[in-house]
Scaffold this motif. Structure first.
Motif, mmCIF file in Angstrom:
data_model
loop_
_atom_site.group_PDB
_atom_site.id
_atom_site.type_symbol
_atom_site.label_atom_id
_atom_site.label_comp_id
_atom_site.label_asym_id
_atom_site.label_seq_id
_atom_site.Cartn_x
_atom_site.Cartn_y
_atom_site.Cartn_z
ATOM 1 N N ILE A 146 0.849 -1.187 0.000
ATOM 2 C CA ILE A 146 0.000 0.000 0.000
ATOM 3 C C ILE A 146 0.891 1.245 0.000
ATOM 4 O O ILE A 146 1.879 1.306 0.729
ATOM 5 N N SER A 147 0.521 2.228 -0.791
ATOM 6 C CA SER A 147 1.267 3.480 -0.859
ATOM 7 C C SER A 147 1.469 4.070 0.536
ATOM 8 O O SER A 147 0.568 4.025 1.376
ATOM 9 N N HIS A 148 2.635 4.636 0.768
ATOM 10 C CA HIS A 148 2.923 5.249 2.068
ATOM 11 C C HIS A 148 2.033 6.465 2.335
ATOM 12 O O HIS A 148 1.944 6.937 3.456
ATOM 13 N N GLN A 149 1.356 6.964 1.311
ATOM 14 C CA GLN A 149 0.472 8.108 1.481
ATOM 15 C C GLN A 149 -0.873 7.710 2.079
ATOM 16 O O GLN A 149 -1.619 8.571 2.549
ATOM 17 N N ALA A 150 -1.192 6.430 2.074
ATOM 18 C CA ALA A 150 -2.422 5.940 2.705
ATOM 19 C C ALA A 150 -2.136 5.689 4.178
ATOM 20 O O ALA A 150 -1.008 5.385 4.573
ATOM 21 N N ARG A 151 -3.143 5.816 4.994
ATOM 22 C CA ARG A 151 -3.033 5.514 6.428
ATOM 23 C C ARG A 151 -3.338 4.047 6.604
ATOM 24 O O ARG A 151 -4.454 3.601 6.373
ATOM 25 N N LEU A 152 -2.357 3.257 6.985
ATOM 26 C CA LEU A 152 -2.503 1.818 7.166
ATOM 27 C C LEU A 152 -2.712 1.541 8.655
ATOM 28 O O LEU A 152 -1.905 1.944 9.488
ATOM 29 N N VAL A 153 -3.818 0.860 8.991
ATOM 30 C CA VAL A 153 -4.174 0.616 10.384
ATOM 31 C C VAL A 153 -4.331 -0.883 10.604
ATOM 32 O O VAL A 153 -5.067 -1.550 9.878
ATOM 33 N N ASP A 154 -3.657 -1.406 11.630
ATOM 34 C CA ASP A 154 -3.768 -2.814 11.994
ATOM 35 C C ASP A 154 -4.878 -2.961 13.033
ATOM 36 O O ASP A 154 -4.771 -2.439 14.141
ATOM 37 N N SER A 155 -5.951 -3.667 12.673
ATOM 38 C CA SER A 155 -7.084 -3.824 13.593
ATOM 39 C C SER A 155 -6.681 -4.557 14.875
ATOM 40 O O SER A 155 -7.243 -4.298 15.938
ATOM 41 N N ASP A 156 -5.703 -5.445 14.795
ATOM 42 C CA ASP A 156 -5.247 -6.169 15.982
ATOM 43 C C ASP A 156 -4.601 -5.225 17.000
ATOM 44 O O ASP A 156 -4.724 -5.426 18.206
ATOM 45 N N SER A 157 -3.930 -4.192 16.536
ATOM 46 C CA SER A 157 -3.272 -3.235 17.431
ATOM 47 C C SER A 157 -4.268 -2.479 18.304
ATOM 48 O O SER A 157 -3.916 -1.975 19.362
ATOM 49 N N TYR A 158 -5.519 -2.390 17.831
ATOM 50 C CA TYR A 158 -6.555 -1.667 18.564
ATOM 51 C C TYR A 158 -7.620 -2.624 19.127
ATOM 52 O O TYR A 158 -8.684 -2.173 19.544
ATOM 53 N N SER A 159 -7.326 -3.916 19.139
ATOM 54 C CA SER A 159 -8.223 -4.944 19.671
ATOM 55 C C SER A 159 -9.623 -4.870 19.060
ATOM 56 O O SER A 159 -10.627 -4.976 19.758
ATOM 57 N N ILE A 160 -9.676 -4.682 17.738
ATOM 58 C CA ILE A 160 -10.957 -4.608 17.038
ATOM 59 C C ILE A 160 -11.405 -6.030 16.743
ATOM 60 O O ILE A 160 -10.749 -6.751 15.996
ATOM 61 N N SER A 161 -12.530 -6.412 17.307
ATOM 62 C CA SER A 161 -13.067 -7.742 17.096
ATOM 63 C C SER A 161 -14.576 -7.674 17.214
ATOM 64 O O SER A 161 -15.100 -7.228 18.228
ATOM 65 N N GLY A 162 -15.260 -8.071 16.178
ATOM 66 C CA GLY A 162 -16.716 -8.068 16.194
ATOM 67 C C GLY A 162 -17.305 -6.934 15.376
ATOM 68 O O GLY A 162 -16.630 -5.956 15.038
ATOM 69 N N LEU A 163 -18.576 -7.084 15.073
ATOM 70 C CA LEU A 163 -19.309 -6.128 14.250
ATOM 71 C C LEU A 163 -19.323 -4.734 14.858
ATOM 72 O O LEU A 163 -18.974 -3.754 14.205
ATOM 73 N N ASP A 164 -19.729 -4.635 16.117
ATOM 74 C CA ASP A 164 -19.855 -3.320 16.746
ATOM 75 C C ASP A 164 -18.509 -2.611 16.854
ATOM 76 O O ASP A 164 -18.414 -1.403 16.659
ATOM 77 N N ALA A 165 -17.461 -3.366 17.173
ATOM 78 C CA ALA A 165 -16.133 -2.765 17.296
ATOM 79 C C ALA A 165 -15.659 -2.205 15.949
ATOM 80 O O ALA A 165 -15.151 -1.083 15.887
ATOM 81 N N LEU A 166 -15.831 -2.980 14.879
ATOM 82 C CA LEU A 166 -15.390 -2.519 13.563
ATOM 83 C C LEU A 166 -16.217 -1.324 13.102
ATOM 84 O O LEU A 166 -15.667 -0.326 12.622
#
Length: 138
Positions: free
Chosen positions: A45-65
């Motif tokens: 992914i281009s370095h100009q895009a903001r790349l976010v790791d969902s695991d780093s923020y403990s995102i799990s489940g419909l409501d969290a996402l």
């Protein structure tokens, strides 16, 4: 607008997501965000895009996402495109939850004027019937 990239594992979904995200970076007047599960797209992914790791923020489940994506839009009014890799891994392998996520993202997309692309690892035949009316597919 919500768009789905649908297909079984190995069908080229991630490649399509990478191409679309990098194209959005080139054409967008705002910010492009790519949410992934695990750090595997860092060099694609281009370095100009903001790349976010969902695991780093403990995102799990419909409501969290859904809440996380809403928070991105609320905190950054210049986000034009959001791409989500491994959607079913984040929300669970629940097609009803996927349908609800798409409904919620449609509403958010209109309110925040943002394009949302969800990568779904499933065969088109596995998707609930109502999904075709909720989102376009690639």
């Amino acid at each position: 607008m919500v768009t789905l990239i649908v297909g079984k594992k190995g069908s080229g979904k991630t490649k399509k997501l990478i191409e679309r995200a990098n194209e959005a970076v080139k054409t967008s007047d705002g910010n492009v965000v790519v949410i992934e599960k695990g750090l595997k797209l860092t060099y694609d992914i281009s370095h100009q895009a903001r790349l976010v790791d969902s695991d780093s923020y403990s995102i799990s489940g419909l409501d969290a996402l859904a809440g996380f994506i809403s928070g991105i839009c609320a905190g950054n009014y210049d986000v034009t495109d959001i791409f989500v890799d491994s959607t079913l891994k984040i929300i669970g392998q629940d097609m009803k939850a996927l349908e609800e996520l798409i409904e919620r993202m449609n509403k958010l997309s209109k309110e925040a004027n943002v394009n949302i692309v969800l990568l779904v690892s499933a065969d088109k035949s596995e998707l609930p019937e109502g999904i075709e009316s909720l989102a376009s597919q690639i």
